[in-house]
Scaffold this active site. Sequence first.
Site, PDB file in Angstrom:
ATOM      1  CB  CYS A  60     -10.205 -22.946  30.252  1.00 51.23           C
ATOM      2  SG  CYS A  60      -8.697 -23.179  29.346  1.00 51.23           S
ATOM      3  CG  HIS A  61     -11.539 -19.309  25.220  1.00 55.78           C
ATOM      4  ND1 HIS A  61     -10.858 -18.470  26.081  1.00 55.78           N
ATOM      5  CD2 HIS A  61     -12.545 -18.574  24.688  1.00 55.78           C
ATOM      6  CE1 HIS A  61     -11.427 -17.281  26.054  1.00 55.78           C
ATOM      7  NE2 HIS A  61     -12.447 -17.316  25.228  1.00 55.78           N
ATOM      8  CG  MET A  87      -4.900 -22.238  31.248  1.00 54.20           C
ATOM      9  SD  MET A  87      -3.930 -22.154  32.779  1.00 54.20           S
ATOM     10  CE  MET A  87      -4.610 -23.502  33.725  1.00 54.20           C
ATOM     11  CD  GLU A  88      -5.571 -25.249  26.299  1.00 49.83           C
ATOM     12  OE1 GLU A  88      -6.797 -25.035  26.255  1.00 49.83           O
ATOM     13  OE2 GLU A  88      -4.745 -24.345  26.556  1.00 49.83           O
ATOM     14  CG  ASP A 112      -3.002 -44.141  39.373  1.00 48.36           C
ATOM     15  OD1 ASP A 112      -3.516 -44.391  40.486  1.00 48.36           O
ATOM     16  OD2 ASP A 112      -3.313 -44.737  38.323  1.00 48.36           O
TER      17      ASP A 112
END
Length: 156
Positions: free
Chosen positions: A76-77, A112-113, A127
């Site tokens: 991924c860039h 993707m970000e 969590d």
Amino acid sequence: MITHLDKQGNPAMVDVSEKQVTKRTAVAQSIVVLPEEVLQHLTDGDLQTKKGSVFQIAIIAGIMAAKKTGELIPLCHPLGLDNCKVTIALNHKHEVVIECTATITAKTGVEMEALVGASIAALTVYDMCKAMSHDIVISETRLLEKTGGKRDVKRA
């Protein structure tokens, strides 16, 4: 066509050197289903725990993760985002809806970000709430929209 393979079938980063610089935006969503014993702790649209405000911390985690996507996803860039926004709200089914919007002016997109930001925000909710219940479910993470690249995508 799989874009992350070279002519010999080896892993390769996509060459974006010939692409045009455009404003690119992506919106991704994750949904977290909280059991009733966790929902009982909702106050003013957020969950307060000994660790702090769940949704506020999840927003920060999502933004931080989106900024590190190039370090997390092979090939991924690495991108310097122009903007990243994470929102968290409850829908009519009392599910936690997380949306991450990433924006950049560049030669490659930010899907993707946005997906990483939404995913990590969802994992942060898990969590921070797991002490109340382990019946929390991250039910989906998906791309809702992307603009500015070869083709735009918009899902309901």
